[in-house]
Scaffold this active site. Structure first.
Site, short mmCIF file in Angstrom:
data_model
loop_
_atom_site.label_atom_id
_atom_site.label_comp_id
_atom_site.label_asym_id
_atom_site.label_seq_id
_atom_site.Cartn_x
_atom_site.Cartn_y
_atom_site.Cartn_z
CB SER A 137 -0.95 0.01 1.20
OG SER A 137 -0.26 -0.27 2.38
CG HIS A 158 -3.21 -1.06 -2.72
ND1 HIS A 158 -3.49 0.27 -2.53
CD2 HIS A 158 -3.16 -1.60 -1.48
CE1 HIS A 158 -3.60 0.52 -1.24
NE2 HIS A 158 -3.41 -0.60 -0.58
CD GLU A 170 -4.98 2.67 -5.21
OE1 GLU A 170 -5.26 3.87 -5.17
OE2 GLU A 170 -4.11 2.17 -4.46
#
Ligand code: NAI
Length: 364
Positions: A137, A158, A170
């Site tokens: 992250s 992510h 993501e």
């Protein structure tokens, strides 16, 4: 068919790559790894669970089977679907058991060196068309990928906690990531019922960059004693429409995760003052007051539920309302405010200046 990294003809390849992802390996079966495993198994992928800690992958599998059964008992999924998803979950005893996987998603500890060491070890094991994804992250995908012989196959994937409920993911392209790899992950995310957002490899990507305005700024307000954590949470939930206030969110994510992320993003933006981490969460981290999983963070928890939610400020009882004068004549919402007050039974003054008794409302 052997594939070359990185390469041309990526659109055609992306489609065939996405279609050819059948076996997924999850490395690190903590909170995130377990969540990703669940949605993948429910989407029909074979999922191989590996963790460095003895027994962790077995425990994750048992938890997932129990979760699937609960979902079936509650009628959220069919009993057959639950049993089939459970049958797709396998425990891998060694990294070499992952040789046939089409995609590996690592969700191990958020530190660069273990992630890079894992990547290098994986390339000795998996086939050359296998995609290697990181759930990081806050670390740079490009930096992680530098450890790989074929950085073109490395991308960020992510997810957010809790994975089955947070439907966004993501897909992060590092500098060397082959576009076909990102495309394949976007397509896979859709198969798993998630919405993929393509992001560049920048500190915090999209969500955790934007999130600086939520958590970091809220900590700044708390540090400056502008309002209590309970009030800030309540205002953002009830008035701004967020599902959770920033402190509730910090408690859920865990300050052991969030504080290092704040530090990392701050450093990666060359100490941008707006992103400065808070001494408050550093202290809470040192004192193990890290949120829900510790039973204590900004709030206290028992069995995962808050036990001392802050009481909302009581509304004072007022017998006689004063007249109200509304300032800012040019303010476009003035008429709406006036109508609201009249509807509440208030007497609204229309003079250029307020009377001595008037409550003055400004609508800047
Ligand atoms: P966690 O601590 O719950 O799980 C990590 C697991 O990885 C543990 O079971 C540990 O035994 C295992 N592990 C550690 N080093 C290993 C290695 N070298 N090889 C194999 N297994 C290893 O951590 P969590 O919260 O699931 O986070 C994992 C990753 O996901 C981190 O990169 C984190 O930044 C990221 N992430 C976490 C989010 C969160 O809200 N917790 C949200 C989004 C991403």
């Amino acid at each position: 068919m052997a594939r070359v990294w990185p390469g041309a003809r990526h659109h055609r390849r992306a489609l065939s790559m996405a279609d050819s992802i059948h076996a997924l390996a999850i490395i690190g079966t903590g909170v995130m790894g377990t969540g990703i495993a669940q949605i993948a198994a429910q989407a029909g992928l074979a999922v191989h669970l590996f963790d460095a800690r003895d027994g962790a992958a077995d425990a994750a599998r048992a938890n997932l089977v129990a979760t699937l059964r609960i979902l079936a008992d509650k009628g959220k999924i069919g009993a057959d679907a639950a049993a089939e998803a459970a049958s797709r979950l396998h425990v891998a005893g060694r990294l070499s058991d992952l040789a046939a996987c089409d995609l590996v998603v690592e969700a191990i500890v958020e530190r660069l060196e273990p992630k890079r060491a894992l990547l290098a070890a994986l390339e000795d094991v998996v086939g050359e068309s296998c995609i290697l994804a990181t759930n990081t992250s806050s670390l740079s995908v490009t930096t992680i990928a530098r450890a790989a012989r074929h950085p073109g196959r490395v991308a960020g994937f992510h997810f957010f906690n809790p994975v089955p409920l947070m439907k966004v993911v993501e897909v992060v392209d590092g500098l060397a990531t082959s576009p076909a790899v990102g495309d394949a992950l976007v397509s896979l995310a859709e198969r798993m019922g998630h919405r993929a957002v393509r992001a560049k490899d920048t500190p915090g990507f999209v969500v955790n960059h934007a999130g600086r305005a939520y958590g970091t700024e809220a900590l700044m307000m708390l540090g400056e004693s502008i309002a209590s954590s309970g009030d800030i949470d309540r205002i953002l939930r009830e008035a701004a429409g967020f599902r959770m206030g920033p402190f509730e969110l910090l408690d859920l994510t865990g300050i052991d995760v969030s504080h290092p992320v704040m530090e990392s993003i701050y450093e990666q933006f060359y100490q941008e003052p707006r992103y400065r981490p808070s001494a408050l969460t550093r202290q809470m981290l040192e004192g193990s007051r890290i949120g829900r999983k510790a039973g204590h963070g900004f709030y206290r928890y028992r069995d995962g539920k808050p036990v001392d939610p802050p009481p909302p400020q009581p509304v004072p009882a007022v017998d006689m309302l004063p007249p109200v004068w509304i300032g800012a004549e040019t303010e476009p919402d003035r008429d709406a405010v006036r109508a609201l007050l009249v509807g509440l039974g208030a007497s609204v003054e229309d003079g250029a200046a307020p009377s001595r008794e008037a409550l003055c409302l400004l609508a800047p």
